[in-house]
Enzyme design. Structure first.
Site, PDB file in Angstrom:
ATOM      1  N   ARG B  15      -2.056  90.466  61.614  1.00 36.94           N
ATOM      2  CA  ARG B  15      -1.012  89.800  60.836  1.00 36.94           C
ATOM      3  C   ARG B  15      -1.581  88.588  60.088  1.00 36.94           C
ATOM      4  O   ARG B  15      -1.785  88.624  58.882  1.00 36.94           O
ATOM      5  CB  ARG B  15       0.154  89.369  61.755  1.00 36.94           C
ATOM      6  CG  ARG B  15       1.466  89.083  61.033  1.00 36.94           C
ATOM      7  CD  ARG B  15       1.567  87.796  60.253  1.00 36.94           C
ATOM      8  NE  ARG B  15       1.422  86.602  61.078  1.00 36.94           N
ATOM      9  CZ  ARG B  15       1.400  85.372  60.582  1.00 36.94           C
ATOM     10  NH1 ARG B  15       1.504  85.177  59.270  1.00 36.94           N
ATOM     11  NH2 ARG B  15       1.226  84.329  61.367  1.00 36.94           N
ATOM     12  N   ASP B  16      -1.895  87.546  60.810  1.00 32.48           N
ATOM     13  CA  ASP B  16      -2.350  86.318  60.160  1.00 32.48           C
ATOM     14  C   ASP B  16      -3.647  86.565  59.388  1.00 32.48           C
ATOM     15  O   ASP B  16      -3.876  85.980  58.329  1.00 32.48           O
ATOM     16  CB  ASP B  16      -2.552  85.227  61.225  1.00 32.48           C
ATOM     17  CG  ASP B  16      -2.604  83.827  60.625  1.00 32.48           C
ATOM     18  OD1 ASP B  16      -2.019  83.625  59.550  1.00 32.48           O
ATOM     19  OD2 ASP B  16      -3.229  82.942  61.232  1.00 32.48           O
ATOM     20  N   HIS B 207      -4.361  77.052  67.907  1.00 32.13           N
ATOM     21  CA  HIS B 207      -4.627  77.989  66.795  1.00 32.13           C
ATOM     22  C   HIS B 207      -5.566  77.245  65.841  1.00 32.13           C
ATOM     23  O   HIS B 207      -5.128  76.391  65.073  1.00 32.13           O
ATOM     24  CB  HIS B 207      -3.290  78.351  66.133  1.00 32.13           C
ATOM     25  CG  HIS B 207      -3.416  79.236  64.930  1.00 32.13           C
ATOM     26  ND1 HIS B 207      -2.974  80.544  64.914  1.00 32.13           N
ATOM     27  CD2 HIS B 207      -3.933  79.016  63.701  1.00 32.13           C
ATOM     28  CE1 HIS B 207      -3.201  81.075  63.726  1.00 32.13           C
ATOM     29  NE2 HIS B 207      -3.779  80.164  62.968  1.00 32.13           N
ATOM     30  N   CYS B 240      -8.954  81.151  53.630  1.00 30.54           N
ATOM     31  CA  CYS B 240      -8.227  79.880  53.566  1.00 30.54           C
ATOM     32  C   CYS B 240      -7.615  79.755  52.179  1.00 30.54           C
ATOM     33  O   CYS B 240      -8.338  79.618  51.198  1.00 30.54           O
ATOM     34  CB  CYS B 240      -9.176  78.721  53.825  1.00 30.54           C
ATOM     35  SG  CYS B 240      -8.372  77.120  53.659  1.00 30.54           S
ATOM     36  N   ASN B 249      -9.311  81.843  59.931  1.00 32.70           N
ATOM     37  CA  ASN B 249      -9.141  81.891  61.385  1.00 32.70           C
ATOM     38  C   ASN B 249     -10.473  82.007  62.120  1.00 32.70           C
ATOM     39  O   ASN B 249     -11.386  82.690  61.680  1.00 32.70           O
ATOM     40  CB  ASN B 249      -8.321  83.134  61.767  1.00 32.70           C
ATOM     41  CG  ASN B 249      -6.895  83.054  61.280  1.00 32.70           C
ATOM     42  OD1 ASN B 249      -6.077  82.352  61.847  1.00 32.70           O
ATOM     43  ND2 ASN B 249      -6.607  83.773  60.194  1.00 32.70           N
TER      44      ASN B 249
END
Lengths: 302, 302
Positions: B15-16, B207, B240, B249
């Site tokens: 997802r992210d 996170h 980013c 991430n």
């Protein structure tokens, strides 16, 4: 959690970083790189290696580089020397600090230089005496202090033993190196504490590789033991000979970003290092592997 | 230095990680990725996002993905939901945990969703009630907890306030996120300690983004505060949006390598994650940005 207020960053890109490059890099480019790094504020730049060009062809221009650079007052220019022949060449080239080396792993020593750790260090006795005589700084690099590609685990006693031997040779500074980047922060403390028991803490440095992405976490763990000298390589120059395509030395830009964030003084201008990193990456025709370097360059580009 | 003995790694890659990809990734590839990650042992996989496909086209296949995966007993499958419409879609798709979100930065909140932090969290009240009613886990992500691309510094009181608001909504878990990767380890302690004062530590997660290469050092500093849930993205998926070409991430493989080295239990098989990372990188036609992933893959290749 008392971290050092000030650290010394030794920039090793021009030597440890570039030595494994296959394509020949001109002396001009190396000179430009060393000059940019010295201007950025590093107190110590590892600039050359007086080893046989048969072993490390990339370093064949070391004398030319040393003679070509603009010497900056206060900056210590270092070179690796494997023996007296190398020492004499380094002396002639005006090197400030000579770097000798040994492994903390018996298997690595046998495999790489075909002799025991003890023998390999004994062989540097003459270089050590000559360095003292000529008032050159003497630094020693302890490779595989956190793990070895051949024997795996490296006992703490082996680290203690090699640090003791280098101390007895009269070294001014001793580098505790994670040559293959296998350390994690929990391993850093016992290894560094072992070294600290054998040598004055102000003369110990951490040389971490980012092969598995652990270098910055390891440097942070090492700062917590009080170690205040760290090696880093601009743009993350230098791969890993034990895992083709993997990352090698920790990138200087990432280390400086962390030190700045921690409020630890380095005396180095991060922006100037980012530019030096972009310069050498362009010369090598590839992207920098420094995350901070790339992020800062990307933000600048808009 | 008592680190947690066991941590929960939440895999956010599907997802992210993937949400910002420009080229459409088929539902089949996403399904394969989620299945591989669940099989690797992650207790929680962030698999989908029920936002408007106009905002995030890459997530348009979320229902298809959720229906297509092989549900593994014990694994929590999460999805981001921006509102009741999203919640209902998530409910229909059989999501176990819904993720709501808010910023710790007032400027970020205004710029991104055009309302204050307080308003943005109030709007989730109905989703929170519905989640309880349907016995779904409720997780909240606090973005920009360590710094903001618009206002820079984020006061600790703002972090405390947003954590308190999410606690009052009845959240089971709250993520403290370094959305732009600007944190360094010295910043981690005060921010995490602030969150710990407002919420039970077992429900707080870190996170971290690796934009400046700091993520692993930050996770290590966070472990030292006792936080025991960490987000990570396989192969470092996710760039980013605030620095084009920069890292996003933190890579799961690097996090697992550190946890393994620290002797901290994760229940996740690193080798299987390396394979999943190589799989999705091949599908995306680019190299993984995980250092540990690339080093392990390189060693395997010989």
């Amino acid at each position: 959690m008392n971290l050092p207020k000030k650290v010394k960053i030794v920039e090793v890109g021009p030597r440890d970083g570039l030595q494994n490059e296959k394509d020949t890099i001109s002396a001009e480019v190396k000179i430009e790189l060393v000059n940019r790094l010295a201007a950025a504020g590093f107190p110590n730049v590892e600039a050359a290696s007086f080893v046989s060009p048969k072993w490390v062809p990339q370093m064949a221009t070391s004398a030319e580089v040393m003679h070509g650079i603009t010497r900056r007052p206060g900056v210590v220019y270092s070179a690796l020397v494997p023996n007296m022949k190398g020492f004499e060449a380094a002396l002639e080239a005006g090197v400030d600090e000579v770097v000798i080396f040994g492994a903390a792993s018996e298997a690595f020593s046998q495999k790489n230089i075909n002799c025991s750790i003890a023998e390999s260090i004994d062989r540097f006795a003459e270089v050590a005496r000559a360095a003292k005589e000529h008032r050159k700084r003497l630094r020693a690099a302890v490779s595989c202090a956190f793990g070895c590609p051949y024997q795996g685990e490296v006992p703490l006693e082996a680290v203690a033993d090699v640090v003791r031997r280098f101390r007895e040779l009269g070294c001014d500074e001793i580098d505790i190196a994670d040559t293959i980047g296998v350390a994690t922060p929990g391993k850093v403390r016992p290894v560094m504490e072992t070294a600290i028991r054998e040598f004055h803490i102000e003369g110990l440095s951490g040389h971490f590789h980012d092969t598995y992405g652990q270098a910055l976490a390891n440097i942070y763990a090492s700062l917590q033991t009080g170690i205040s000298i760290y090696h880093a390589s601009v743009a993350g120059l230098g791969g890993c000979p034990y895992a083709k395509g993997a990352t090698g030395n920790v990138a200087t830009e990432d280390v400086l970003y962390m030190m700045n964030g921690l409020g630890i003084e380095t005396g180095v201008d991060l922006d100037a290092v980012v530019e030096a990193g972009q310069f050498i990456s362009q010369q090598l025709g590839r992207r920098s592997v420094s995350r901070a370097g790339n992020a800062i360059a990307a933000k600048r580009a808009g």
